[in-house]
Scaffold this motif. Structure first.
Motif, PDB file in Angstrom:
ATOM      1  N   SER A  84      33.307  42.945  45.078  1.00  0.00           N
ATOM      2  CA  SER A  84      33.788  41.873  44.201  1.00  0.00           C
ATOM      3  C   SER A  84      34.756  40.931  44.906  1.00  0.00           C
ATOM      4  O   SER A  84      35.225  39.970  44.312  1.00  0.00           O
ATOM      5  N   SER A 113      27.879  43.364  39.392  1.00  0.00           N
ATOM      6  CA  SER A 113      29.247  43.850  39.419  1.00  0.00           C
ATOM      7  C   SER A 113      29.484  44.884  38.314  1.00  0.00           C
ATOM      8  O   SER A 113      30.050  45.947  38.543  1.00  0.00           O
ATOM      9  N   VAL A 114      29.029  44.567  37.119  1.00  0.00           N
ATOM     10  CA  VAL A 114      29.235  45.476  35.992  1.00  0.00           C
ATOM     11  C   VAL A 114      28.521  46.801  36.223  1.00  0.00           C
ATOM     12  O   VAL A 114      29.065  47.877  35.976  1.00  0.00           O
ATOM     13  N   PHE A 122      30.346  48.820  38.885  1.00  0.00           N
ATOM     14  CA  PHE A 122      31.549  49.484  38.407  1.00  0.00           C
ATOM     15  C   PHE A 122      31.229  50.586  37.402  1.00  0.00           C
ATOM     16  O   PHE A 122      32.126  51.184  36.817  1.00  0.00           O
ATOM     17  N   ASN A 151      40.263  42.906  42.591  1.00  0.00           N
ATOM     18  CA  ASN A 151      38.831  43.165  42.743  1.00  0.00           C
ATOM     19  C   ASN A 151      38.357  44.326  41.884  1.00  0.00           C
ATOM     20  O   ASN A 151      37.289  44.849  42.096  1.00  0.00           O
ATOM     21  N   GLN A 152      39.180  44.749  40.923  1.00  0.00           N
ATOM     22  CA  GLN A 152      38.724  45.806  40.026  1.00  0.00           C
ATOM     23  C   GLN A 152      38.951  45.397  38.582  1.00  0.00           C
ATOM     24  O   GLN A 152      40.023  44.930  38.218  1.00  0.00           O
ATOM     25  N   PRO A 153      37.921  45.591  37.756  1.00  0.00           N
ATOM     26  CA  PRO A 153      38.000  45.109  36.379  1.00  0.00           C
ATOM     27  C   PRO A 153      39.173  45.691  35.596  1.00  0.00           C
ATOM     28  O   PRO A 153      39.685  45.036  34.691  1.00  0.00           O
ATOM     29  N   ASP A 154      39.603  46.908  35.946  1.00  0.00           N
ATOM     30  CA  ASP A 154      40.685  47.521  35.165  1.00  0.00           C
ATOM     31  C   ASP A 154      42.052  46.923  35.459  1.00  0.00           C
ATOM     32  O   ASP A 154      42.981  47.057  34.672  1.00  0.00           O
ATOM     33  N   PRO A 213      36.457  40.367  38.542  1.00  0.00           N
ATOM     34  CA  PRO A 213      35.200  41.116  38.604  1.00  0.00           C
ATOM     35  C   PRO A 213      34.713  41.541  37.222  1.00  0.00           C
ATOM     36  O   PRO A 213      35.533  41.844  36.364  1.00  0.00           O
ATOM     37  N   ALA A 214      33.419  41.560  37.087  1.00  0.00           N
ATOM     38  CA  ALA A 214      32.772  42.003  35.852  1.00  0.00           C
ATOM     39  C   ALA A 214      33.345  41.304  34.614  1.00  0.00           C
ATOM     40  O   ALA A 214      33.549  41.931  33.585  1.00  0.00           O
TER      41      ALA A 214
END
Lengths: 412, 319
Positions: A237, A388-389, A392, B172-175, B262-263
């Motif tokens: 990402s 990306s989803v 993850f 770079n991390q959705p959380d 991201p996401a």
């Protein structure tokens, strides 16, 4: 009103002495700007009655600005155009049909046949290619060789890519991943589809692939991720299209899919540089799937007040050998075969690498698919999002496929 | 309001002039007032009201920027609510941001304002130092710095790694990505801080003296004197911050590189609006989104005003 403009700009309107002003806009880096200015200066020298006002921007932001200018009725005369946006602009009457210019004003005879009609949509020529590029597998050759894993070569397959990527990750002790997760790349998916005689879009602008293709490809990507052959989601990402942020440049991956014209930029970030290999193939298929892509195109605004002069500028940039030598390969391989030979003879270093890569592949490259339909940019973004989803672990492949197909239905 | 002021200033004039017909002279003066006002009136009409009316119209059309808009009625609005998952996730992301960043930022602003309110050496320096991020913060370069601080192997990741926490990057991390933008916003607490400082200066010293005489603790003084006396300022700052955070764009745009990733974890409402309008050429759709945003902000502001009677205390008001 005209008087006001002239008074404000100083050299605003066109004087009675036949002086003509053109506006030419493009995207690119500072070094591209420098040589473009140099070429434009030569053009002005040859045509003392024409002044060219240039402007440029980074790619991100360029089309937003252009859209605003065009919507405000203030389109530049000569516009560097991207393949992905050609239909958006062409279909909506923004761009002039270049067929309407005489061959001696705007010469197209020497343009490489693969790309000659790439700017044509339903009989109208909305743009001419400025450069040719094609897909490539860019890899850090030295780092790769040190692991002892077999290097990529022409005719290798996706299975081999997977296997070697796994070996690479293992050889580096998990420090560096075999490949960059290529789920970000809409273009790589396109090559994979074409190797199976399909494409992203059909001629009538519908999806050129079905649920099974999409599932199979997402499963392939997932297999790369789950075996640590490709970069994990948090590293993936960070990819944003800029060379210096790519895992390959950052040293977190050995390789990545790219356009060969972009490859040159890696040399400024990776001291040992990279090497290029053709795309992997489907087992047992002899179709390469790679095509000659018009790297950048050039268009003339439909409502330009000076179409003839604009055409002269376009002609000069594409066909003049001297201009070609100034511009070099900063936009990719020149499309005029004569210019290409003249430029190719003088190339060195990374430029030469790209040139030779294209020369070696020349007889296998296919004609480009026609320009993507409106909605392509939204779908491409959706594609990147889903990768990306899924990466993850927030969505199953089945659900991702559903969401993508639903989106495609709305956007196309 | 401005017109009113001008009228007040202009009105004594006719009396002085006397002789001439009262009405006509006054009319002349009003004309002059409007003449001087005309740049602002023209600006308001051309740059604010005009575009607003245009965008309201466009929100009922299919408009791709280049060809004439096509009337589609409520289609855009219906599509938003029934067919667009990303719209829904952008709404969720934005609410999350508003409810995190606005209170945190105000708390930081108030806390620092209280510290800076007491006379101390170098006060001017501290005030400017804490205000500086507000000046810099909205810039693209700061957001870029933020991006590099919170990336995988960035400064924050390295420092945390030092104490044994391995995050693998925040942006770079959705959380975590949202928190980077929240921290960036909270860090720019200078503007509300200055307003809090001004408000603190307005609180009469007698009240504190009286509280001291009564033997009130610091905390009691804060909750019974400072907070009530400051409530109009808190209210003002809260309204402004909520409006600002609903409209927040730059941080998310730069930190996520215009992607909202991201996401989709940082897909702010305004970012998605921008993508729809300028990248997908769906200006009618984007206009509909803009009007929904306006309505939402109006609704929230209205709600705040409605509840304000219960907790905002104006001096001189009978309660």
């Amino acid at each position: 009103m005209a008087g006001l403009v002239a008074a404000c700009g100083g050299n605003g309107g066109d004087g009675a002495d036949g002086q003509v002003e053109l506006r030419f806009t493009w995207w690119g880096s500072d070094d591209r700007a420098e040589i473009t200015e140099e070429a434009v200066a030569l053009f002005e020298q040859r045509h003392p009655n024409i002044t060219v006002n240039t402007s440029y921007a980074a790619f991100s932001g360029y089309f937003e600005r252009l859209a605003t200018e065009v919507a405000g009725g203030n389109a530049p005369d000569v516009i560097q155009m991207d393949y992905a946006y050609l239909r958006e602009y062409g279909d909506r009457g923004v761009l002039a049909d270049l067929h309407e210019f005489d061959e001696d004003v705007l010469r197209t005879a020497d343009i490489t046949p693969l790309l000659a009609s790439s700017g044509e949509i339903e009989g109208s020529m909305f743009a001419l290619p400025m450069a040719q590029n094609t897909h490539a597998w860019a890899y850090n050759e030295q780092a790769w060789a040190e692991t002892g894993v077999e290097l990529p070569a022409e005719g290798w397959t996706w299975d081999e890519l997977l296997q070697r990527s796994q070996e690479l990750t293992e050889a580096s002790g998990g420090e560096t991943f075999g490949t960059t997760d290529f789920g970000w790349s809409w273009e790589t998916f396109q090559v994979w589809l074409r190797q199976q005689d399909k494409d992203l879009y059909t001629e009538d602008n519908q999806l050129g692939f079905d649920r099974d293709d999409l599932t199979a490809y997402l499963e392939l990507l997932d297999e790369f991720r789950s075996t640590e052959a490709s970069t994990p989601a948090n590293i993936t990402s960070e990819i944003d299209g800029a060379v210096e942020n790519s895992p390959l440049a950052q040293g977190t991956a050995f390789a990545d899919f790219t356009w060969d014209s972009t490859a040159v930029s890696f040399f400024s970030v990776l001291p040992d540089g990279i090497n290029l290999a053709p795309m992997p193939r489907i087992e047992g298929s002899d179709r390469v799937g790679q095509f000659a892509k018009p790297g950048m195109l050039i268009s003339i605004a439909a409502n330009s007040e000076h179409p003839e002069e604009s055409a002269a500028l376009v002609d000069f940039l594409l066909n003049d050998v001297e201009a070609g030598q100034i511009l070099g390969t900063s936009r990719g391989m020149p499309v005029n075969t004569e210019v290409r030979e003249a430029v190719g003879a003088e190339l060195q270093g990374p430029d030469q690498l790209v040139y030779e890569y294209e020369e070696a592949l020349a007889d296998q490259l296919e004609e480009p698919p026609s320009a993507p339909p409106p909605g392509n940019s939204a779908l491409k973004r959706e594609w990147q999002r889903l990768n990306s989803v899924v990466g993850f672990g927030q969505l199953s492949i089945d659900d991702a496929v559903d969401q993508f197909l639903e989106r495609a239905e709305q956007e196309l | 309001m401005v017109a009113q002021q001008v009228k007040e200033v202009a009105s004594p004039e006719p009396n002085k002039a006397g002789a001439a017909g009262k009405g006509s002279k006054k009319k002349d003066q009003t004309g002059i007032a409007y003449l001087f006002l005309s740049p602002w009136i023209a600006g308001a009409v051309l740059l604010t009201i005009g575009p607003m009316v245009a965008s309201l119209y466009l929100s009922f059309t299919d408009y791709n920027l280049f060809t004439a808009p096509e009337w589609v009625g409520l289609d855009n609005y219906i599509r938003l609510f029934t067919q667009d998952d990303r719209f829904m996730s952008s709404v969720g992301v934005t609410f999350q941001y508003v409810f995190l960043s606005a209170p945190l930022k105000l708390a930081a602003a108030l806390g620092v304002a209280l510290l800076l309110n007491r006379p101390r050496k170098g006060q001017g320096f501290y005030r400017s130092a804490f205000y500086a991020p507000s000046l810099l913060g909205a810039s693209v370069s700061i957001a870029l710095v933020w991006r590099s601080l919170f990336t995988d192997d960035g400064a924050v990741d390295n420092v945390l790694g030092f104490i044994g926490i391995n995050t693998g990057g925040w942006i770079n991390q959705p959380d975590y990505a949202m928190y980077v933008i929240v921290i960036l916003a909270v860090w720019q607490f200078g503007a509300p801080m200055v307003i809090f400082l001004a408000g603190l200066k307005q609180i009469p010293q007698d009240l504190y003296d009286a509280a001291a005489v009564d033997g009130a603790s610091t905390w009691k003084t804060f909750t019974s004197v400072t907070l009530p006396m400051l409530s109009p300022v808190i209210f003002f700052n809260l309204v402004m911050e909520i409006i600002n955070s609903f409209q927040s764009f730059t941080g998310a745009f730069v930190v996520s590189n215009g992607q909202g990733g991201p996401a989709d974890s940082t897909l702010f409402y305004t970012l998605y609006l921008y993508q729809r309008g300028f990248q997908d050429f769906q200006m009618g759709y984007a206009s509909a989104m803009a009007w929904l945003l306006l309505l939402t902000i109006a609704l929230f502001t209205g709600l705040l005003f409605k509840t304000s009677g219960r907790w905002v205390f104006y001096a001189g008001e009978d309660k």
